[in-house]
Design an enzyme around this catalytic site. Structure first.
Site: not given
Length: 321
Positions: A158, A221, A257
């Site tokens: 991430d 995300k 996400k």
């Protein structure tokens, strides 16, 4: 061509930077807010239907600990919860033989401990990297952090973007930065954290989403969870519209996400309803959707226990780790 992920989703190969895909896009903010807020009332989920959606929320959850006082023991406890997120009597009452979360997400220095604790489970370890949460480090150090996490055994990375590049509209530099991170990730799937609470406008959210996908992100995300404003439904709606537009142009499906600020079972339902209404049922699986949260798992377990037994347990009975 990049191999598919375990869900059979073909990886986003990325494209050359194409500013004409996003520079003229306008976002009607009041309409986005109204659309996002109206979805929960348009799809009412009760009884066994609600239970099924909550179970799917667990299946799509990145169980996360990103605290300054993380230890290997805490990570091991979190991993045990990822392997068995529901108490045995709840699992049996739902008629399920097993259930596990989509991944466990930790800092790079905790990756090795998570990999050991999850051995044989098939649950991937995700690591934040690139100077999380602010990303204010030289690019070579951010790339080195990616490589370190991969060496420790991370299967997903991430990354965080440089918000300043979005705020001044330097899309070429943003593209080059994210593309370099994607290259450093190699076969590991890369989730690009946009830190939407720092991007000022919904138009910037759309533009940053499109640049990240053009640069090869496997997921986009919302947040690090450390901003003043984290995941919201209107921001998520704009990102999903970008996902849809990118897919229509390229044929690639990129995952989503939301993360930060989501604490309840109701939140898990709201974001799944948004995914279902905007992108369809096929996105409601770990290969294309993750909930970046941990505290909501306790409330989901509590709601599912009520469904199975007819009684609400104290929240203290469903501690994470």
């Amino acid at each position: 061509m990049a191999p598919p992920n375990p869900d059979g989703v073909l990886r986003n190969a990325g494209v050359a930077l194409a500013p004409d895909w996003f520079t003229q896009v306008a976002v009607n903010t009041p309409a986005a807010v109204h659309r996002a807020q109206s979805l929960a009332g348009r799809r009412s989920l009760k009884k066994e239907w609600q239970a099924a959606w909550l179970v799917n929320g667990v299946r799509c959850m990145d169980l996360t600990t990103l605290a300054g006082d993380d230890t290997e023991d805490r990570v091991a406890r979190l991993c045990a919860k990822a392997r068995a997120p529901l108490a045995p009597h709840i699992l049996a009452g739902l008629g399920l033989e097993s259930l596990q979360t989509g991944a466990v997400c930790v800092y790079p220095t905790m990756v090795a401990a998570a990999v050991r604790a999850l051995a044989g489970s098939g649950i991937p370890v995700a690591s934040v990297a690139t100077g999380f949460p602010a990303g204010l480090m030289p690019l070579d150090l951010r790339l080195a952090e990616i490589r370190y996490a991969l060496d420790q055994g991370a299967a997903e990375i991430d990354i965080v973007i440089s918000r300043s590049l979005v705020l001044r509209g330097d899309w070429a530099a943003l593209y080059e930065e994210i593309a370099a991170m994607r290259d450093a990730c190699g076969p590991a799937h890369m989730k690009a954290i946009l830190a939407t609470g720092d991007l000022a406008t919904l138009r910037n959210v759309y533009k940053a989403s499109m640049v990240a996908m053009q640069a090869g992100a496997d997921f986009i995300k919302t947040s690090t969870g450390k901003e003043g404003v984290n995941a919201t439904l209107p921001v998520s709606l704009v990102m999903l519209r970008a996902l849809r537009d990118y897919g229509a142009r390229t044929g690639f499906r990129v995952g989503f996400k939301p993360a930060g600020g989501m604490k309840t079972a109701k939140d898990a339902l709201a974001w799944q309803v948004l995914m279902r209404e905007e992108l369809g049922r096929d996105w409601l699986r770990p290969g294309l959707f993750r909930l970046g949260a941990s505290s909501m798992l306790g409330d989901i377990e509590r709601q599912l226990e009520h469904f199975v037994t007819g009684r609400y347990a104290s929240s203290t009975r469903h501690a994470l780790a």
